[in-house]
Enzyme design. Structure first.
Site, short mmCIF file in Angstrom:
data_model
loop_
_atom_site.label_atom_id
_atom_site.label_comp_id
_atom_site.label_asym_id
_atom_site.label_seq_id
_atom_site.Cartn_x
_atom_site.Cartn_y
_atom_site.Cartn_z
NE ARG A 88 7.07 -13.88 -45.67
CZ ARG A 88 6.06 -13.13 -46.69
NH1 ARG A 88 5.06 -12.97 -46.34
NH2 ARG A 88 6.38 -12.86 -48.01
CB SER A 140 10.37 -9.62 -48.48
OG SER A 140 9.42 -10.06 -47.75
P1 NAD Z 1 1.49 -11.89 -50.68
O1 NAD Z 1 2.40 -11.50 -51.77
O2 NAD Z 1 1.12 -13.45 -50.13
O3 NAD Z 1 -0.04 -11.17 -50.85
C1 NAD Z 1 -0.01 -9.76 -51.08
C2 NAD Z 1 -1.13 -9.20 -50.49
O4 NAD Z 1 -2.47 -9.61 -50.90
C3 NAD Z 1 -1.22 -9.66 -48.77
O5 NAD Z 1 -1.23 -8.44 -48.16
C4 NAD Z 1 -2.50 -10.29 -48.71
O6 NAD Z 1 -3.30 -9.96 -47.45
C5 NAD Z 1 -3.32 -9.67 -49.91
N1 NAD Z 1 -4.53 -10.37 -50.27
C6 NAD Z 1 -4.81 -11.65 -50.64
N2 NAD Z 1 -6.10 -11.92 -50.82
C7 NAD Z 1 -6.65 -10.53 -51.02
C8 NAD Z 1 -7.99 -10.28 -51.65
N3 NAD Z 1 -9.05 -11.29 -51.80
N4 NAD Z 1 -8.31 -9.06 -51.54
C9 NAD Z 1 -7.20 -8.09 -51.08
N5 NAD Z 1 -6.05 -8.51 -50.83
C10 NAD Z 1 -5.88 -9.79 -50.58
O7 NAD Z 1 1.96 -11.13 -49.35
P2 NAD Z 1 3.29 -10.70 -48.76
O8 NAD Z 1 3.64 -9.29 -49.56
O9 NAD Z 1 4.36 -11.63 -49.15
O10 NAD Z 1 3.32 -10.34 -47.19
C11 NAD Z 1 2.36 -10.45 -46.50
C12 NAD Z 1 2.69 -10.02 -45.10
O11 NAD Z 1 3.60 -10.53 -44.59
C13 NAD Z 1 2.84 -8.69 -44.91
O12 NAD Z 1 2.16 -8.24 -43.95
C14 NAD Z 1 4.16 -8.65 -44.47
O13 NAD Z 1 4.88 -7.59 -43.76
C15 NAD Z 1 4.56 -9.80 -43.85
N6 NAD Z 1 5.84 -10.34 -43.95
C16 NAD Z 1 6.45 -10.87 -43.01
C17 NAD Z 1 7.96 -11.25 -43.13
C18 NAD Z 1 8.63 -11.83 -41.92
O14 NAD Z 1 8.27 -11.70 -40.75
N7 NAD Z 1 9.87 -12.52 -42.18
C19 NAD Z 1 8.63 -11.32 -44.64
C20 NAD Z 1 7.93 -10.55 -45.38
C21 NAD Z 1 6.71 -10.32 -45.25
#
Ligand code: NAD
Length: 374
Positions: free
Chosen positions: A121, A132
């Site tokens: 990430r 994503s």
């Molecule tokens: P994910 O699919 O791993 O998880 C989905 C969400 O569930 C996350 O926000 C996580 O915090 C939440 N979660 C986990 N346990 C939980 C609980 N017990 N109760 C409530 N919520 C809970 O996450 P994702 O969608 O892949 O992305 C997470 C973060 O990464 C985001 O902030 C996103 O913007 C960031 N991101 C960065 C990049 C990059 O910089 N290249 C790329 C993709 C995503």
């Protein structure tokens, strides 16, 4: 460089890892591109369109023969890749933590497995990130399916026959899928609230015009943490979260759960007792159902009725938008390989930061640090 793409063979998999657009771009880089007949049919791409883009279209064995790189949505059975060049790369999703046997089979076959889920990430890899691109579409689709299942409307409507109340939608887990779910539910006119364990999401929820619902008395995860992913929360936090959710959920019409923790089963966010507290006719869409589910009793690809509440979840939500999901997935793969394309060598050469992160197998061995630690 011969790039091969097979028809996906996993049950229900409608996506394809190459589109005519990316085929053309790989050809422009000097690669030969070969696609199995019918590979694009689930995503509305014809063999003819691949041919027009400059790809060969043939049977599986002919496509794979002498391939240097194989692209997939879900990694193919290595037995299908017997004709590929020794050490050929396979760029696809492997679900490596749960598919140890598959990873071992890739090592044994002398293939180099490149797991797209392990893309770091980091800013420069954002355009290569299949999690994503697919989560975004999944978050959108989850809301549409929930809306379609719900026996009432989403927006408030003032009609001559009386007022229709706006639906209350609660999104649990505000990562990529959750943010898109919030945006989609807002566009449909619902009243939206959302929660996450990462405090950084509070502002994102507010910026989408939704209401944040957060555990305040126990510390959650401050900042973005490692790559933005969540970790398992303490028992104390889980208890506080369960209490908060219990009081909120009873007033909701639609709940979309998206919570995931890399390498672990999905956290359980909604218990049977909490489902029982919801109004009859409410709908829950469990986007984490394939990873064990956030909701007690949810089953992949089944509609479960409990206490008058309908619980839905797909094993492959992005696959229900196969054409767009394939277009984005294919671009992620193209962005990945083209970023490392060495013009002189006429092939991609990975750097350490990204190469070591995504490479699972090489030289007959499992080489990924994240797998060796488990
Ligand atoms: P994910 O699919 O791993 O998880 C989905 C969400 O569930 C996350 O926000 C996580 O915090 C939440 N979660 C986990 N346990 C939980 C609980 N017990 N109760 C409530 N919520 C809970 O996450 P994702 O969608 O892949 O992305 C997470 C973060 O990464 C985001 O902030 C996103 O913007 C960031 N991101 C960065 C990049 C990059 O910089 N290249 C790329 C993709 C995503």
């Amino acid at each position: 460089m011969r790039i091969a793409v097979l028809k996906e063979r996993a049950p229900g998999e409608s996506r394809v890892a190459l589109t005519p657009e990316t085929a053309k771009k790989f050809v422009a880089l000097g690669a030969t591109v070969a696609v199995e007949e019918g590979a694009g049919s689930g995503a509305s791409v014809t063999d003819e369109a691949y041919r027009e883009a400059g790809a060969e279209v043939a049977g599986a064995a002919a496509v794979v023969k002498d391939a240097d790189i194989v692209l997939g949505v879900q990694a193919p059975d290595p037995a299908l890749l017997a004709g590929a060049n020794p050490g050929a790369w396979v760029a696809a999703t492997f679900d490596p933590f749960r598919n140890g046997d598959l990873v071992a089979a890739y090592a044994k076959a002398g293939l180099e497995a490149l797991s797209m889920e392990f893309m770091p990430r980091i800013t420069r890899a954002q355009s290569m990130d299949v999690l994503s691109s697919q989560s975004n579409l999944a978050g959108y689709k989850a809301v549409l399916v929930a809306a379609n299942t719900y026996g009432r409307a989403f927006p408030m409507m003032m009609t001559a026959a009386g007022t229709v109340q706006a639906a209350k939608v609660f999104v649990m887990g505000v990562g990529v899928a959750g943010l898109q779910a919030i945006a989609t539910a807002k566009r449909l006119g619902a009243q939206v609230s959302a929660t996450d364990v990462r405090s950084a999401t509070k502002e994102q929820i507010l910026s989408l015009g939704a209401k944040p619902v957060f555990v305040e008395n126990v510390a959650g995860i401050e900042g973005e943490g490692s790559g933005g992913y969540a970790t398992e929360m303490s028992e104390e936090y889980q208890k506080a979260q369960a209490e908060l959710v219990s009081s909120h959920i009873a007033k909701q019409d639609i709940v979309i759960t998206t919570a995931l923790i890399p390498g672990k089963p999905a956290p359980r966010l909604i218990s049977d007792a909490q489902i029982a507290s919801m109004k009859p006719g409410s709908v829950i869409f469990d986007l984490a159902v394939a990873q064990g589910g956030n909701v007690e009793g949810s089953k992949p690809d089944e509609v479960v009725e409990k206490h008058g509440v309908t619980i839905v979840g797909y094993s492959n939500t992005a696959g229900h938008l196969a054409a767009d999901a394939s277009a984005l997935f294919a671009r992620n793969l193209y962005n990945f390989l083209s970023a490392f394309w060495d013009k002189e060598a006429g092939k991609p050469v990975l750097d350490e930061e990204i190469g070591d992160a995504v490479r699972l197998t090489q030289g007959g061995k499992v080489v990924n640090e994240r797998l060796q630690a488990t």
